[in-house]
Design a protein around this motif. Structure first.
Motif, short mmCIF file in Angstrom:
data_model
loop_
_atom_site.label_atom_id
_atom_site.label_comp_id
_atom_site.label_asym_id
_atom_site.label_seq_id
_atom_site.Cartn_x
_atom_site.Cartn_y
_atom_site.Cartn_z
N MET A 120 74.53 -47.79 13.46
CA MET A 120 74.76 -46.34 13.51
C MET A 120 74.49 -45.83 14.92
O MET A 120 73.57 -46.29 15.59
CB MET A 120 73.85 -45.63 12.52
N SER A 121 75.31 -44.89 15.38
CA SER A 121 75.20 -44.37 16.74
C SER A 121 74.40 -43.08 16.77
O SER A 121 74.21 -42.41 15.76
CB SER A 121 76.59 -44.11 17.32
N THR A 122 73.94 -42.71 17.98
CA THR A 122 73.14 -41.50 18.16
C THR A 122 73.83 -40.57 19.14
O THR A 122 74.31 -41.00 20.19
CB THR A 122 71.74 -41.86 18.71
N VAL A 123 73.87 -39.28 18.79
CA VAL A 123 74.30 -38.24 19.71
C VAL A 123 73.08 -37.40 20.06
O VAL A 123 72.32 -37.02 19.17
CB VAL A 123 75.43 -37.36 19.12
N ALA A 124 72.86 -37.16 21.34
CA ALA A 124 71.78 -36.29 21.80
C ALA A 124 72.39 -35.00 22.30
O ALA A 124 73.27 -35.01 23.17
CB ALA A 124 70.97 -36.97 22.90
N ILE A 125 71.92 -33.88 21.76
CA ILE A 125 72.44 -32.56 22.12
C ILE A 125 71.34 -31.81 22.85
O ILE A 125 70.35 -31.40 22.26
CB ILE A 125 72.88 -31.78 20.86
N VAL A 126 71.52 -31.66 24.16
CA VAL A 126 70.53 -30.98 24.99
C VAL A 126 70.89 -29.50 25.05
O VAL A 126 71.99 -29.14 25.46
CB VAL A 126 70.48 -31.59 26.40
N GLY A 127 69.93 -28.67 24.65
CA GLY A 127 70.21 -27.24 24.53
C GLY A 127 70.65 -26.89 23.13
O GLY A 127 71.39 -25.93 22.92
N ALA A 128 70.17 -27.66 22.14
CA ALA A 128 70.61 -27.48 20.75
C ALA A 128 70.08 -26.17 20.19
O ALA A 128 68.92 -25.82 20.38
CB ALA A 128 70.12 -28.64 19.90
N GLY A 129 70.95 -25.46 19.50
CA GLY A 129 70.58 -24.21 18.85
C GLY A 129 71.39 -24.02 17.58
O GLY A 129 72.15 -24.92 17.18
N PRO A 130 71.29 -22.88 16.95
CA PRO A 130 71.95 -22.66 15.67
C PRO A 130 73.46 -22.45 15.76
O PRO A 130 74.14 -22.40 14.73
CB PRO A 130 71.27 -21.39 15.13
N GLY A 131 74.00 -22.30 16.97
CA GLY A 131 75.43 -22.08 17.13
C GLY A 131 76.17 -23.38 17.43
O GLY A 131 76.43 -24.19 16.54
N LEU A 132 76.51 -23.58 18.70
CA LEU A 132 77.28 -24.76 19.08
C LEU A 132 76.53 -26.05 18.79
O LEU A 132 77.11 -27.02 18.28
CB LEU A 132 77.64 -24.69 20.57
N GLY A 133 75.24 -26.10 19.11
CA GLY A 133 74.49 -27.33 18.89
C GLY A 133 74.51 -27.76 17.43
O GLY A 133 74.73 -28.93 17.12
N ALA A 134 74.28 -26.81 16.53
CA ALA A 134 74.30 -27.13 15.11
C ALA A 134 75.68 -27.57 14.66
O ALA A 134 75.82 -28.51 13.85
CB ALA A 134 73.85 -25.91 14.31
N ALA A 135 76.72 -26.91 15.17
CA ALA A 135 78.09 -27.28 14.79
C ALA A 135 78.43 -28.70 15.26
O ALA A 135 79.06 -29.46 14.53
CB ALA A 135 79.07 -26.27 15.37
N GLY A 177 78.90 -40.19 10.88
CA GLY A 177 77.85 -41.19 10.74
C GLY A 177 76.85 -41.26 11.87
O GLY A 177 76.01 -42.16 11.89
N PHE A 178 76.91 -40.32 12.81
CA PHE A 178 75.97 -40.32 13.93
C PHE A 178 74.61 -39.80 13.48
O PHE A 178 74.52 -38.84 12.71
CB PHE A 178 76.47 -39.42 15.06
N ARG A 179 73.55 -40.42 13.98
CA ARG A 179 72.24 -39.80 13.96
C ARG A 179 72.23 -38.75 15.07
O ARG A 179 72.91 -38.90 16.08
CB ARG A 179 71.13 -40.81 14.21
N VAL A 180 71.41 -37.71 14.90
CA VAL A 180 71.43 -36.59 15.84
C VAL A 180 70.04 -36.34 16.42
O VAL A 180 69.08 -36.14 15.68
CB VAL A 180 71.94 -35.31 15.15
N ALA A 181 69.95 -36.34 17.75
CA ALA A 181 68.74 -35.94 18.46
C ALA A 181 68.97 -34.55 19.03
O ALA A 181 69.89 -34.34 19.82
CB ALA A 181 68.42 -36.93 19.58
N LEU A 182 68.15 -33.60 18.61
CA LEU A 182 68.27 -32.22 19.06
C LEU A 182 67.18 -31.96 20.09
O LEU A 182 65.99 -32.15 19.81
CB LEU A 182 68.10 -31.27 17.88
N VAL A 183 67.58 -31.51 21.28
CA VAL A 183 66.62 -31.26 22.36
C VAL A 183 66.69 -29.80 22.76
O VAL A 183 67.76 -29.28 23.09
CB VAL A 183 66.93 -32.15 23.59
N ALA A 184 65.55 -29.13 22.70
CA ALA A 184 65.46 -27.73 23.09
C ALA A 184 63.98 -27.40 23.33
O ALA A 184 63.10 -28.21 23.03
CB ALA A 184 66.05 -26.81 22.02
#
Length: 221
Positions: free
Chosen positions: A1-16, A25-32
């Motif tokens: 399984m792959s990982t996506v890291a979203i830097v600047g994650a929030g309830p708008g674009l990051g959540a989408a 199937g990506f795991r998600v790393a949220l950075v904020a």
């Protein structure tokens, strides 16, 4: 399984984006910066079947950002996709004739030091995987500087140059670097700038791997 890291994650674009990549199937790393908001978003995504974890860091502190991404890779696996999309501070947007040299420190930390630190942290893992994608998300001043938004105009131009250099240099290694320019504001319900629509665009940029610069909407739109 792959990982996506979203830097600047929030309830708008990051959540989408988390939802869109999570469906693949990506795991998600949220950075904020805000741990409480991260925890809320992780819980919300878990309720939708998306495996996500939050990692608190300030993008203006490169060592802190690198540490968060290192922890994310340790917890979720090597980062295959890095999205750098924090929202600029309003005080970065001063008129050019009122912008002093010290006023540019924040924008440069935000839009140059941050992306460089993030890329340098995840790049070894991408090389081990033999693939990877870096997605830079910027406002319209990255393409057309605005005299009343000097900080972002200058810093986004530098971030764009860095991204373009990476695009050329890393393509032979199977690592795709691309930029999405979103003129104006991200707007729920907008035909081209709704968060879910933009997330689909970003997924397509990762999947199709064509070209460096992409536009979410017309520059005057």
């Amino acid at each position: 399984m792959s990982t996506v890291a979203i830097v600047g994650a929030g309830p708008g674009l990051g959540a989408a984006v988390a939802r869109r990549f999570g469906r693949e199937g990506f795991r998600v790393a949220l950075v904020a910066r805000d741990r409480e908001r991260l925890d809320d978003l992780v819980a919300e995504l878990a309720g939708e079947g998306v495996e996500a974890r939050g990692f608190a860091a300030d993008v203006r502190r490169p060592e802190e950002l690198a540490a968060a991404l290192k922890a994310a890779a340790g917890a979720l696996g090597p980062v295959e996709v890095l999205q750098y999309s924090p929202v600029p501070h309003r005080d970065f947007m001063r008129p050019v004739l009122e912008t002093r040299h010290r006023d540019l420190l924040g924008p440069i930390e935000f839009s140059v030091y941050g992306p460089v630190a993030a890329v340098q942290q995840v790049l070894p893992g991408m090389r081990e995987l033999g693939r990877g994608t870096v997605l830079l998300v910027n406002g319209g001043t990255a393409a057309v500087p605005h005299p009343d938004r000097a900080g972002t105009s200058i810093a986004f131009a530098a971030e764009s140059a860095y991204g373009h250099l990476l695009h050329e240099r890393l393509a032979p290694e199977g690592i795709h670097v691309a930029q999405l320019i979103i003129p104006g504001s991200i707007t729920p319900g907008h035909a081209r700038k709704d968060p879910a629509v933009l997330a689909e665009v970003l997924w397509g940029m990762h999947r199709d791997r064509r070209g460096f610069r992409h536009y979410a909407d017309d520059l005057d739109g």
